[in-house]
Design a protein around this motif. Structure first.
Motif, PDB file in Angstrom:
ATOM      1  N   LEU A 259     -25.432 -20.738   5.658  1.00 30.75           N
ATOM      2  CA  LEU A 259     -24.896 -21.442   4.493  1.00 30.75           C
ATOM      3  C   LEU A 259     -24.845 -20.441   3.341  1.00 30.75           C
ATOM      4  N   PRO A 260     -23.703 -19.815   3.100  1.00 28.87           N
ATOM      5  CA  PRO A 260     -23.627 -18.745   2.101  1.00 28.87           C
ATOM      6  C   PRO A 260     -23.949 -19.237   0.685  1.00 28.87           C
ATOM      7  N   ILE A 261     -24.586 -18.351  -0.101  1.00 32.37           N
ATOM      8  CA  ILE A 261     -24.892 -18.639  -1.497  1.00 32.37           C
ATOM      9  C   ILE A 261     -23.690 -18.231  -2.343  1.00 32.37           C
ATOM     10  N   LEU A 262     -23.122 -19.166  -3.070  1.00 31.50           N
ATOM     11  CA  LEU A 262     -21.938 -18.913  -3.889  1.00 31.50           C
ATOM     12  C   LEU A 262     -22.284 -18.418  -5.283  1.00 31.50           C
ATOM     13  N   ASP A 263     -23.421 -18.877  -5.804  1.00 32.60           N
ATOM     14  CA  ASP A 263     -23.800 -18.514  -7.169  1.00 32.60           C
ATOM     15  C   ASP A 263     -25.268 -18.866  -7.371  1.00 32.60           C
ATOM     16  N   GLU A 264     -25.871 -18.278  -8.411  1.00 32.01           N
ATOM     17  CA  GLU A 264     -27.258 -18.565  -8.745  1.00 32.01           C
ATOM     18  C   GLU A 264     -27.409 -18.665 -10.251  1.00 32.01           C
ATOM     19  N   ARG A 265     -28.374 -19.483 -10.691  1.00 23.97           N
ATOM     20  CA  ARG A 265     -28.711 -19.603 -12.105  1.00 23.97           C
ATOM     21  C   ARG A 265     -30.006 -18.836 -12.364  1.00 23.97           C
ATOM     22  N   LEU A 266     -30.214 -18.451 -13.604  1.00 25.57           N
ATOM     23  CA  LEU A 266     -31.433 -17.748 -13.964  1.00 25.57           C
ATOM     24  C   LEU A 266     -32.668 -18.596 -13.711  1.00 25.57           C
ATOM     25  N   ARG A 267     -32.534 -19.904 -13.839  1.00 19.45           N
ATOM     26  CA  ARG A 267     -33.679 -20.786 -13.640  1.00 19.45           C
ATOM     27  C   ARG A 267     -34.007 -20.999 -12.158  1.00 19.45           C
TER      28      ARG A 267
ATOM     29  N   GLY B 146     -29.092 -25.548  13.311  1.00 26.07           N
ATOM     30  CA  GLY B 146     -29.388 -24.126  13.349  1.00 26.07           C
ATOM     31  C   GLY B 146     -28.830 -23.345  12.180  1.00 26.07           C
ATOM     32  N   LYS B 147     -28.386 -24.030  11.148  1.00 27.70           N
ATOM     33  CA  LYS B 147     -27.838 -23.340   9.970  1.00 27.70           C
ATOM     34  C   LYS B 147     -28.924 -22.953   8.974  1.00 27.70           C
ATOM     35  N   LEU B 148     -30.107 -23.513   9.124  1.00 27.12           N
ATOM     36  CA  LEU B 148     -31.255 -23.155   8.287  1.00 27.12           C
ATOM     37  C   LEU B 148     -32.440 -22.841   9.190  1.00 27.12           C
ATOM     38  N   THR B 149     -33.141 -21.744   8.917  1.00 21.28           N
ATOM     39  CA  THR B 149     -34.363 -21.439   9.639  1.00 21.28           C
ATOM     40  C   THR B 149     -35.466 -22.395   9.187  1.00 21.28           C
ATOM     41  N   ASP B 150     -36.609 -22.341   9.847  1.00 18.55           N
ATOM     42  CA  ASP B 150     -37.734 -23.179   9.444  1.00 18.55           C
ATOM     43  C   ASP B 150     -38.160 -22.861   8.014  1.00 18.55           C
ATOM     44  N   GLU B 151     -38.158 -21.570   7.671  1.00 19.04           N
ATOM     45  CA  GLU B 151     -38.545 -21.180   6.314  1.00 19.04           C
ATOM     46  C   GLU B 151     -37.525 -21.677   5.297  1.00 19.04           C
ATOM     47  N   GLU B 152     -36.250 -21.528   5.621  1.00 17.69           N
ATOM     48  CA  GLU B 152     -35.198 -22.008   4.714  1.00 17.69           C
ATOM     49  C   GLU B 152     -35.238 -23.529   4.583  1.00 17.69           C
TER      50      GLU B 152
ATOM     51  N   VAL C 255     -29.851 -31.513   4.388  1.00 13.87           N
ATOM     52  CA  VAL C 255     -30.752 -30.406   4.730  1.00 13.87           C
ATOM     53  C   VAL C 255     -31.272 -30.563   6.154  1.00 13.87           C
ATOM     54  N   GLU C 256     -31.652 -31.773   6.522  1.00  9.51           N
ATOM     55  CA  GLU C 256     -32.169 -32.009   7.871  1.00  9.51           C
ATOM     56  C   GLU C 256     -31.112 -31.724   8.933  1.00  9.51           C
ATOM     57  N   ARG C 257     -29.884 -32.135   8.674  1.00  7.58           N
ATOM     58  CA  ARG C 257     -28.824 -31.892   9.653  1.00  7.58           C
ATOM     59  C   ARG C 257     -28.480 -30.404   9.747  1.00  7.58           C
ATOM     60  N   ALA C 258     -28.523 -29.706   8.606  1.00  6.26           N
ATOM     61  CA  ALA C 258     -28.269 -28.264   8.640  1.00  6.26           C
ATOM     62  C   ALA C 258     -29.349 -27.549   9.457  1.00  6.26           C
ATOM     63  N   HIS C 259     -30.581 -27.987   9.320  1.00  4.33           N
ATOM     64  CA  HIS C 259     -31.683 -27.399  10.086  1.00  4.33           C
ATOM     65  C   HIS C 259     -31.525 -27.694  11.574  1.00  4.33           C
ATOM     66  N   ASP C 260     -31.198 -28.951  11.890  1.00  2.00           N
ATOM     67  CA  ASP C 260     -31.020 -29.332  13.294  1.00  2.00           C
ATOM     68  C   ASP C 260     -29.862 -28.569  13.943  1.00  2.00           C
TER      69      ASP C 260
END
Length: 381
Positions: free
Chosen positions: A46-54, A110-116, A103-108
């Protein structure tokens, strides 16, 4: 690097003593063995498109479908949400359930590791809703397919088109919209249709940016905009809505839309028992709505779905501890308020609607049907 010289024996030398070459070779071999023992870096699917300072991250999500049918969601209208998660961070927001399921479906999948997975949920299971915002940045292609499905569902009938409501789960004009402009893209596409029944729900003044396309929508379809506001008490709103726009700027946006001829009103949802349900609070809201040019005011009490309790009740304990026992009794074994309270609040709202010259209604039920408990299929990958 040392100078390379040719020695008398015809060999090559880097200025090193005899035997040092073998030692360096052994060291390099050990280093390569250590590197090979480190697991290869796996970038998130799941690519990161942008980030905020916070610390907020905006995460790309490629949906197969974005327009959810009543059969999928358990409500009497079609819904569309360009984002999942919201920086506003309102403590009462029921849309946390949609973020959790995503989030749960992305993990199931395989798009997110356990840590992610832990990162995308947050330490208590709700924080990431405000800090990991999913952006459906390729949604226009999916919308084209979904609109064909939507029009087929109506069939050859003279009845009005089933409503499409934008922003049922997360705010379509949250800060991310300034960069990604997904909501505007959706509206521009819908403005090419005729005879639609469209609703938009937001608490952001950013909606006034799109007055031009809203007017085009109004000319070809039935459009209604709901500006969400729970109280005009700034100190109170900062207790329950971490980073939402101030009441004054929301009301100014309402005025701009009204002056542009857009049918716009106030949605007071949720009304918070013991906090915003008293007559002075509600009177101030109705008066502000009237002065801003609202055509209607809808209102409804808080619903404490399981995903909301984990966020809302700790806030009560920290800031309004005298209300905790009352809430636990009222919402014990249920997500909705007790019937007696609901009837009393409805009567209070109707009196204020009549007093300030607004149409009497049962909240958004009158226009968009009866809301049922949220379904897990509301926001799919």
């Amino acid at each position: 690097m040392g100078e390379v010289r040719v020695n008398r024996a015809g060999g090559r030398s880097g200025g090193m003593a005899v035997g040092e070459g073998k030692t360096d070779s052994a060291k390099r071999s050990q280093q390569l063995q250590l590197l090979s023992a480190v697991p290869p870096y796996r970038p998130t699917a799941l690519p990161i498109l942008d980030e905020r300072l916070r610390g907020t991250k905006f995460v790309s999500l490629e949906p197969k479908s974005v327009l959810n049918s009543p059969q999928q969601t358990g409500v009497d209208f079609w819904s569309l949400n360009p984002y999942i998660g919201c920086e506003f961070g309102c403590t009462y927001c029921y849309a946390r359930y949609a973020h959790r399921y995503t989030v749960e479906r992305a993990h199931d999948a395989g798009k997110l590791t356990d840590e992610e997975f832990l990162e995308f949920r947050g330490p208590h299971g709700w924080e990431a809703f405000e800090r990991r915002v999913f952006v459906k940045d390729t949604l226009l292609g999916a919308l084209e397919h979904d609109l064909r499905r939507y029009f087929r569902s109506a069939g050859p009938t003279a009845r009005p088109a089933a409503p499409i409501v934008i922003g049922t789960a997360t705010d379509p004009y949250q800060p991310a919209e300034r960069r990604f402009r997904l909501t505007r893209g959706i509206l521009e596409r819908l403005a090419r249709c005729e005879g639609l029944n469209i609703g938009i729900i937001t608490k952001s003044p950013l909606i006034a940016r799109d007055t031009d396309v809203l007017r085009r929508l109004r000319d070809r379809s039935d459009l209604e905009v709901h500006i969400s506001l729970t109280t005009v008490d700034v100190a109170l709103i900062r207790q329950v809505e971490a980073r939402s726009p101030m009441p004054a700027v929301r009301l100014r946006a309402l005025r701009r839309l009204a002056d542009a001829g857009v049918r716009v009103g106030l949605i007071v949802a949720p009304v918070l028992p013991g906090l915003t349900d008293d007559v002075p609070h509600l009177e101030a809201l109705f008066q502000a709505a009237r002065e801003a040019g609202a055509r209607f005011v809808h209102a409804g009490p808080l619903r404490l779905y399981p995903a909301v309790r984990d966020r809302f009740l700790p806030m009560l304990e920290a800031r309004f501890p005298h209300l905790v026992a009352r809430y636990r009794r009222a919402y014990e074994g249920r997500s909705g308020v007790p019937r007696d309270y609901a009837r009393a609040l409805s009567a209070r709202i109707k009196k204020l609607q009549a007093r300030f010259g607004f149409p009497l209604n049962e909240g958004m039920v009158d226009r968009y049907g009866q809301r049922l408990a949220p379904a897990q299929q509301e926001l799919g990958l």
